[in-house]
Structures are given as structure tokens and as C-alpha cells.
Design an enzyme around this catalytic site. Structure first.
Site, PDB file in Angstrom:
ATOM      1  N   CYS A 109     -12.168   1.403  12.542  1.00  0.00           N
ATOM      2  CA  CYS A 109     -12.086   0.027  13.035  1.00  0.00           C
ATOM      3  C   CYS A 109     -11.635   0.021  14.491  1.00  0.00           C
ATOM      4  CB  CYS A 109     -11.159  -0.793  12.163  1.00  0.00           C
ATOM      5  SG  CYS A 109      -9.563  -0.042  11.956  1.00  0.00           S
ATOM      6  N   GLU A 157      -6.635  -6.423   7.715  1.00  0.00           N
ATOM      7  CA  GLU A 157      -7.148  -5.753   8.909  1.00  0.00           C
ATOM      8  C   GLU A 157      -8.641  -5.610   8.703  1.00  0.00           C
ATOM      9  OE1 GLU A 157      -8.753  -3.182  10.981  1.00  0.00           O
ATOM     10  OE2 GLU A 157      -7.356  -1.671  10.214  1.00  0.00           O
ATOM     11  N   ASN A 170     -12.944   4.465   4.902  1.00  0.00           N
ATOM     12  CA  ASN A 170     -12.813   5.458   5.977  1.00  0.00           C
ATOM     13  C   ASN A 170     -11.459   6.191   6.005  1.00  0.00           C
ATOM     14  OD1 ASN A 170     -11.433   3.232   6.899  1.00  0.00           O
ATOM     15  ND2 ASN A 170     -12.279   3.265   8.960  1.00  0.00           N
TER      16      ASN A 170
HETATM   17  O1  G3H Z   1     -10.388   2.124  10.524  1.00  0.00           O
HETATM   18  C1  G3H Z   1      -9.318   1.573  10.740  1.00  0.00           C
HETATM   19  C2  G3H Z   1      -8.119   2.343  10.959  1.00  0.00           C
HETATM   20  O2  G3H Z   1      -6.988   1.515  10.860  1.00  0.00           O
HETATM   21  C3  G3H Z   1      -8.151   3.086  12.262  1.00  0.00           C
HETATM   22  O3  G3H Z   1      -7.154   4.041  12.296  1.00  0.00           O
HETATM   23  O4  G3H Z   1      -7.021   4.434  14.747  1.00  0.00           O
HETATM   24  O5  G3H Z   1      -5.990   6.001  13.125  1.00  0.00           O
HETATM   25  O6  G3H Z   1      -8.450   5.888  13.344  1.00  0.00           O
HETATM   26  P1  G3H Z   1      -7.146   5.149  13.439  1.00  0.00           P
END
Ligand code: G3H
Length: 496
Positions: A298, A264, A169
Site C-alpha cells: 500500500c 488502512e 500482502n
Molecule cells: O501494504 C501495506 C503495508 O502497510 C505496507 O507496509 O511499508 O512495510 O511495506 P510496508
């Protein structure tokens, strides 16, 4: 355009090369891995299916290159990182194009990801110069029974070879969030990009190549997880693994040896809404938090826990906003775009069907075409439904009505995840108490969960992860403490 201009050398016919020892190479396997465009569901790109021997070679070069990199002055490391950041930003358009085609990221968000990545690299360079430029000096006589005859110099040393495994993503941003701290801290870096997102990552790596980093210091190996995944993560040459993704991270953690891990692994971020909350603000944040990049973050809001007395009003407000979301291809910057794969769409559909069978209220009609799933708000979700607990990673958001704050906290804490959560209320005292009670790495008060700004600490409790990220924490995590003790023949006059 992707694979042209300065990027022409990373492409061989219709297959992208991998990066090893400062050069773009074809794999000796003669095999490729196809990358399916989530929108067309046809092959968009092909990458090399690297072999285990090629992994060995990359590890060898990484080990060699790291030795002299560790001695390279901090300001020089920072200078190269600043250069890479500038090149990355200069070439944001072709990299964003790959993000649109490989992972169906809406066009504007794709540009934002590349620019944010450039900024992250620059900030890391500056932060590294600051925090790695100083250590600690201790004297012995603070501890009972000691004279001031020992000077302890506490300094930091690199770990060695860092293996970075980012998710689909954010294949660029979550790659540089590992690459830049590793490099500024004096490590070498081996990148294994996700299959979907690999071509965006290869373009990003080429920006580091163009910046002029030493040969072997950065490598990017592509291929099938089934062939090189375990081989890479269990490789004796790896001194640290930084992984972002799903359950695979738990498997990696169980198998990894005596090396530091940064993990993570997703979340089920709860949004607790109290009676006094500003419901327009909540609705706007539920839309942003729950549906941006079609819920494939996430940190997406993944369950709304709203007090019964304001639930009807909130659901109406969110429904009105959902109706305004545009649905379609990423090229024209639709809000909701196809999810990354057919299996992901099938999984999301499974959660929706389970909720339907168990009596959830559908605020919109469920609609799917290929990998494209229309945004869906599910009201009156109950704890016996899978969607109350599982991460859809799609544009589907459950609402659970609660009768007390304790009920909301209980649901949040009963999850095996503990990444972020948020609480909406005008009462800061209550918000702080709720924040304390929520077993998550971060709690946002009156805003949707989010990782950024990228220098903020970012960590998950329970199955959401190991360690803390964010620029400063990542730099520190990718170093080890080393102390040198100077023993004096007579007590010194100087104190710490
Ligand atoms: O998908 C996991 C990422 O660490 C979320 O990052 O809060 O910038 O979308 P974000």
C-alpha cells in the site's frame, strides 16, 4: 516444512484446520477453500470453509475468555507475548515457506516478514507494559468555580472482542500488528485471514497457541468472504474492527455499528522530485519504493512527479536500475515475482493498455507470462490516463513530468487517497513546506514511503483510512478511557 513437526496438528490430510476455543478443528461444512499458488497457478493449499454457526461459537468463546484476560496482570500478558514472539522467530522457515507459496513473496522478504513480526510482538509487549501501566490523575479546582473536592482517575479499559482482518500482502505482519496490541490491552482477538495468506496466518496463530494463551482468547476462522465476511463484520459480538486492505474497508465502515474502526485502505503514494534532488538517491528509492514485492504494497511509490528539467536524467537512471531487476519465481528470491492472482494481473494489464492507447512512453517492452509481469516504467503519463490515479498493485510505475512544485502538490492532493508521499530535495525548508501541503498521513523526506519502523504512527487521510496505527497508537485505539471520580467532603491539600 509447512504443516509438519510442531505444525502437524494444524493439518488434517491435505486441509488446514481452523482455530477455535484453543483447538484445531475441521469445519462441519465439509467444504474447503483452495489457495492458488500465484507462480504455478495450481492449488497449493486448502483451508476450512467455516460456517456462520462456527463464527457464532468463536465469538462466544472470545467473549468469555476476554473477561478473565482483562484481569490477567499486564506482566503476564507481556510474558506470553514475548514467548509467542520467540516461537514465531524460531519457526520462521516454515512460515516463510507458506508466504512464498501462497503470495509469491520473495524468499528473503518472507523471512524478513516473520522476523519483523516477532520483533513487533515483543515491542508491543514492552510498550503495553509501559503505557498501560499508568493513567492520569486530575483535580477539580483547575476549572473555574470548583473546589479541590474531586479526584479524577483516568484509566484505560479493553474494548472486548477485536476482529482483525489483514490483507494478502502481509498476512503475518499485518495480522500480528493487530493481534499483539489487542491482547496486551486486554482484548480477545478473532482473526479472519485473507484467503491467500491464510496458511501462513494459521502457522503464525499456532505459535500463539504453543505459547500457551488461554482457550478462546485467540481464534482464527477461515472461509469464503461471501459466506462469512459480512456475518463477521456485522456480528454483534465484535467490539472493534481493525482492517487492512482495499475498497472492502469502505463497505465495512459504512455498515459497521457503534464500534471503533481502524482502517488502512491503500494509497497512491506520490514521489515529488525537485530540480536539486540527488538523482541517484531518488532512483534507488524509486526502485525500492516502486518495485519491492512487485509493487504490491500500500505504501509503494505509485506515481513519480518529477520536474521536467531533471526528468530525462532521472528516467535514464531508473531505467538502468530496472534492467538489473531479476524476474522469476519467489523461491530463488527474484526481485519481481508473479502478482497474487490472475485477476490482479489482468487489472494491471488493463491500466498498461489504457496508458499505451493514450500515448505514454514505454521505457521497457510490456511483457507478461501468467501472473508474472515484467517491471515497467511508463514515462510521459498524463492525468487523463487511468494509471495516473489508480493503484496498479503491481510492478508498473507511471512518471508524470511537472513544471512546478504546485503542479506536483496539486496532483498528489487531487487523489482520493492520502496514505503517504515523499519529496526529494536538498532544501529542507522547501521539503517541510511541501510536506505541510501534501494531504497524506505521512510524508517522507528523501526516502521512499514505508510503514516501518513499526512503532512509528501510520495513518491515511481521505480514502486511505480511519485512525492511526503503529504500535503505541494501536494499543491506545484498542482501549477505552474510563474515569473514576472520588468526591471528597472537604477540599484536599494535594494537587495533580
Ligand atoms: O501494504 C501495506 C503495508 O502497510 C505496507 O507496509 O511499508 O512495510 O511495506 P510496508
Amino acid at each position: 516444512m509447512a504443516g509438519t513437526g510442531v505444525f502437524a496438528e494444524i493439518l488434517d490430510g491435505e486441509v488446514y484446520k481452523y482455530y477455535s476455543d484453543g483447538e484445531w478443528k475441521k469445519s462441519s461444512s465439509g467444504k474447503t477453500v483452495a489457495i492458488i499458488n500465484p507462480t504455478t497457478r495450481k492449488t497449493q493449499y486448502k483451508v476450512q470453509a467455516c460456517t456462520q454457526e462456527e463464527v457464532n461459537k468463536v465469538m462466544e468463546s472470545a467473549k468469555m475468555a476476554q473477561k478473565s484476560w482483562a484481569k490477567t496482570p499486564l506482566w503476564k500478558r507481556a510474558e506470553l507475548l514475548h514467548k509467542a514472539a520467540a516461537i514465531l522467530k524460531e519457526h520462521k522457515a516454515p512460515i516463510a515457506e507458506c508466504l512464498v507459496k501462497e503470495i509469491a513473496k520473495p524468499a528473503k522478504d518472507a523471512i524478513t516478514e516473520v522476523v519483523r513480526s516477532g520483533d513487533l510482538v515483543s515491542y508491543t509487549a514492552e510498550e503495553g507494559v509501559r503505557i498501560l501501566g499508568e493513567g492520569k490523575f486530575l483535580v477539580s479546582d483547575s476549572f473555574p468555580g470548583n473546589e479541590r473536592t474531586k479526584y479524577c482517575l483516568t484509566s484505560k479499559i479493553p474494548l472486548g472482542v477485536v476482529l482483525a482482518i489483514p490483507p494478502f500482502n502481509y498476512p503475518v505482519n499485518l495480522a500480528v500488528s493487530k493481534i499483539a496490541p489487542a491482547l496486551i490491552a486486554g482484548n480477545s482477538l478473532v482473526l479472519k485471514p485473507p484467503t491467500q495468506g491464510a496458511v501462513s496466518a494459521l502457522h503464525m496463530v499456532h505459535c500463539f497457541h504453543l505459547a500457551g494463551f488461554p482457550k478462546g482468547l485467540i481464534s482464527c476462522i477461515t472461509g469464503k468472504g461471501s459466506e462469512i465476511g459480512d456475518f463477521l463484520t456485522l456480528h454483534p459480538g465484535v467490539n472493534c474492527i481493525s482492517f487492512t486492505g482495499g475498497d472492502t474497508g469502505i463497505a465495512i465502515s459504512k455498515k459497521a455499528g457503534m464500534i471503533p474502526l481502524q482502517m488502512e485502505l491503500g494509497g497512491k503514494d506520490a514521489c515529488i522530485v525537485l530540480e536539486d534532488a540527488d538523482l541517484d538517491l531518488v532512483a534507488a528509492n524509486i526502485i525500492k519504493g516502486g518495485f519491492s514485492y512487485s509493487g504490491q504494497r500500500c505504501t509503494a511509490v505509485k506515481v513519480v512527479l518529477v520536474m521536467e528539467s531533471v526528468a530525462d536524467e532521472l528516467v535514464e537512471k531508473v531505467k538502468a536500475k530496472v534492467a538489473k531487476l531479476t524476474v522469476g519465481p519467489p523461491e530463488i528470491d527474484c526481485d519481481i515475482t508473479p502478482v497474487v492472482s490472475e485477476s490482479s494481473a489482468n487489472f494491471i494489464e488493463g491500466l498498461v493498455m489504457d496508458a499505451r492507447e493514450k500515448g505514454a512512453t514505454f521505457c521497457q517492452e510490456y511483457k507478461r507470462e501468467g501472473n508474472l509481469i515484467w517491471p515497467l516504467l511508463l514515462d510521459n503519463v498524463r492525468p487523463d490516463m487511468r494509471i495516473a490515479w489508480e493503484e496498479p498493485f503491481g510492478p508498473v510505475l507511471p512518471v508524470i513530468r511537472i513544471n512546478s512544485i504546485e503542479e506536483g502538490i496539486h496532483h498528489c492532493n487531487a487523489s482520493n487517497f492520502g496514505l503517504q508521499g515523499c519529496v526529494f530535495t536538498k532544501d529542507i525548508n522547501k521539503a517541510v513546506l511541501i510536506s505541510d501541503a501534501m494531504e497524506t498521513g505521512t510524508v517522507q523526506i528523501n526516502s521512499a514511503p514505508a510503514r516501518g519502523p513499526d512503532h512509528f504512527p501510520f495513518q491515511g487521510l481521505k480514502d486511505s483510512g480511519i485512525g492511526s496505527q503503529g504500535i503505541t497508537n494501536s494499543i491506545n485505539m484498542m482501549t477505552k478511557i474510563k474515569t473514576t471520580v472520588i468526591n471528597l467532603p472537604t477540599p484536599s491539600y494535594t494537587m495533580g
